[in-house]
Design an enzyme around this catalytic site. Structure first.
Site, short mmCIF file in Angstrom:
data_model
loop_
_atom_site.label_atom_id
_atom_site.label_comp_id
_atom_site.label_asym_id
_atom_site.label_seq_id
_atom_site.Cartn_x
_atom_site.Cartn_y
_atom_site.Cartn_z
N LYS A 42 -66.17 -51.25 -79.66
CA LYS A 42 -65.46 -52.00 -80.70
C LYS A 42 -65.82 -53.50 -80.64
CE LYS A 42 -61.33 -52.61 -77.89
NZ LYS A 42 -60.06 -52.00 -77.49
N TYR A 252 -68.91 -86.65 -79.50
CA TYR A 252 -67.68 -87.04 -80.18
C TYR A 252 -66.69 -87.66 -79.19
CZ TYR A 252 -69.13 -84.46 -84.31
OH TYR A 252 -69.80 -84.02 -85.42
C1 PLP Z 1 -60.23 -51.42 -76.11
C2 PLP Z 1 -59.68 -50.12 -75.74
C3 PLP Z 1 -60.10 -49.45 -74.58
C4 PLP Z 1 -61.04 -50.06 -73.57
O1 PLP Z 1 -60.36 -50.92 -72.71
P1 PLP Z 1 -61.13 -51.62 -71.47
O2 PLP Z 1 -60.06 -52.33 -70.74
O3 PLP Z 1 -62.11 -52.56 -72.07
O4 PLP Z 1 -61.79 -50.54 -70.72
C5 PLP Z 1 -59.61 -48.18 -74.35
N1 PLP Z 1 -58.75 -47.60 -75.20
C6 PLP Z 1 -58.31 -48.22 -76.32
C7 PLP Z 1 -57.35 -47.51 -77.20
C8 PLP Z 1 -58.75 -49.50 -76.62
O5 PLP Z 1 -58.31 -50.11 -77.73
#
Ligand code: PLP
Length: 343
Positions: A42, A252
């Site tokens: 994601k 800046y």
């Molecule tokens: C983002 C997410 C994960 C992964 O989590 P990590 O801590 O990066 O391993 C697993 N399950 C769900 C539902 C998520 O949204």
């Protein structure tokens, strides 16, 4: 591979294939098999670049992926057997399954869609209450959806507390209930990175692993975490150089003042690229230990160097500690426009 002239117009991200595969291998050992890994891609693969990371994961033999929405799923469709989509609009495909976050969502999803029931065992962000699971199962059947999974998400798998076990216990009970109701073939999954890294026995069907695959863990050392290797490095390229006299100031607000003769260069990275602006009074140190001089601009920083290319960051965990955040935020913020290359 990208054309070199493009690389020199902008910062650059390198992706270390061996480190990524090393991390996946460590996780596979914990999970019991490569087949049990669902790589979480994601948000542009936590800023690493979704297409590159999807290809590398698929090359390693990973068969399952997790993404934020169907747009991300579309980018990686041919590479995986299943893609779990956590939210957004429903676009049907045989490989897709959608996480069910609420009862209302069930009635809004087109007939025939594969769904995975997300149960809220304590995070209280998304998912169905345990008491509403029967209602959800009824609605899923009435609406002609295909239930393919049962899942939950831990709120504190990375903390040294009993909460993790409390959530886990609730999930185990639900799992038993569903089995008793005849849902024997659905996949069951609750573990994220922290949960799989701390687990001694893993008896679920898949692990949804994100941050650990990219090389980071926030688990306290007492959990004896496995060695993970950061996958991403961030580079900036020199735009121009100049000599400063004592008393001359950079950027800046003129926050940095040269105390001696210095040869400094401007590099092509800034907060416009998703790099953290931070506080110039507490300068970030590059991978080689050079302080960023003065304020970070939208597209530029200054360093006392004449190197063409400088590794700004090789460990997002260290950068996160410096900026008071978590490694997830450091890498995920990196602009998708920065070229990513595999090394
Ligand atoms: C983002 C997410 C994960 C992964 O989590 P990590 O801590 O990066 O391993 C697993 N399950 C769900 C539902 C998520 O949204």
């Amino acid at each position: 591979m990208r054309n070199l002239s493009i690389i020199h117009l902008m910062a650059l991200i390198t992706i270390n294939k061996n480190n990524f595969h090393h991390n996946l291998n460590q996780i596979a050992l914990k999970a019991g098999s490569i087949d049990k890994i669902a790589i979480v891609l994601k948000d542009n693969a936590y800023g690493h670049g979704i297409e590159i990371m999807a290809h590398l994961a698929s090359d390693f033999g990973i068969k399952h992926a997790v993404v934020r929405d169907h747009t991300e799923a579309g980018l990686i469709l041919p590479l995986f057997e299943t893609i779990l989509i956590l939210g957004g609009e429903t676009v049907e495909h045989d490989k897709y399954s959608y996480a069910i976050n609420s009862l209302e969502q069930i009635t809004a999803i087109p007939e025939g869609t594969k769904v995975e029931l997300k149960v809220d065992t304590g995070m209280h962000r998304n998912g169905i209450k345990p008491q509403e699971v029967d209602k959800a199962l009824e609605l899923i059947q009435e609406n002609g959806l295909e239930l393919v999974g049962l899942m939950t998400h831990f709120r504190s798998a990375d903390l040294l507390s009993s909460e993790f076990f409390w959530q886990q216990k609730q999930f185990e009970a639900l799992r038993g209930d569903l089995r008793a109701k005849g849902f024997a073939n659905i996949r069951v999954h609750s573990h994220n990175s922290a949960a799989i890294l701390r687990s001694k026995i893993f008896n679920e069907d898949i692990v949804r692993v994100g941050i650990a695959a990219y090389g980071y863990s926030d688990l306290p050392a007492c959990f004896d975490p496995i060695l993970l290797k950061p996958v991403l490095k961030l580079y900036a390229h020199k735009v121009s150089s100049r000599d400063l006299k004592p008393g001359e100031r950079i950027g800046y607000g003129g926050n940095f003042e040269a105390a001696r003769d210095m040869r400094v260069s401007t590099y092509d990275l800034g907060y416009g690229d998703g790099w953290t602006r931070g506080d110039s009074a507490k300068p970030f140190l590059t991978a080689a230990g050079l302080p960023i001089l003065g304020r970070v601009s939208m597209d530029f920083i200054s360093l006392e160097s004449e190197e063409q290319s400088i590794c700004i960051m090789d460990d997002a965990h260290k950068a996160a500690e410096h900026f008071g955040t978590i490694s997830y935020e450091i890498t995920t913020a990196l602009a998708s426009a920065i070229p990513r290359v595999i090394v």
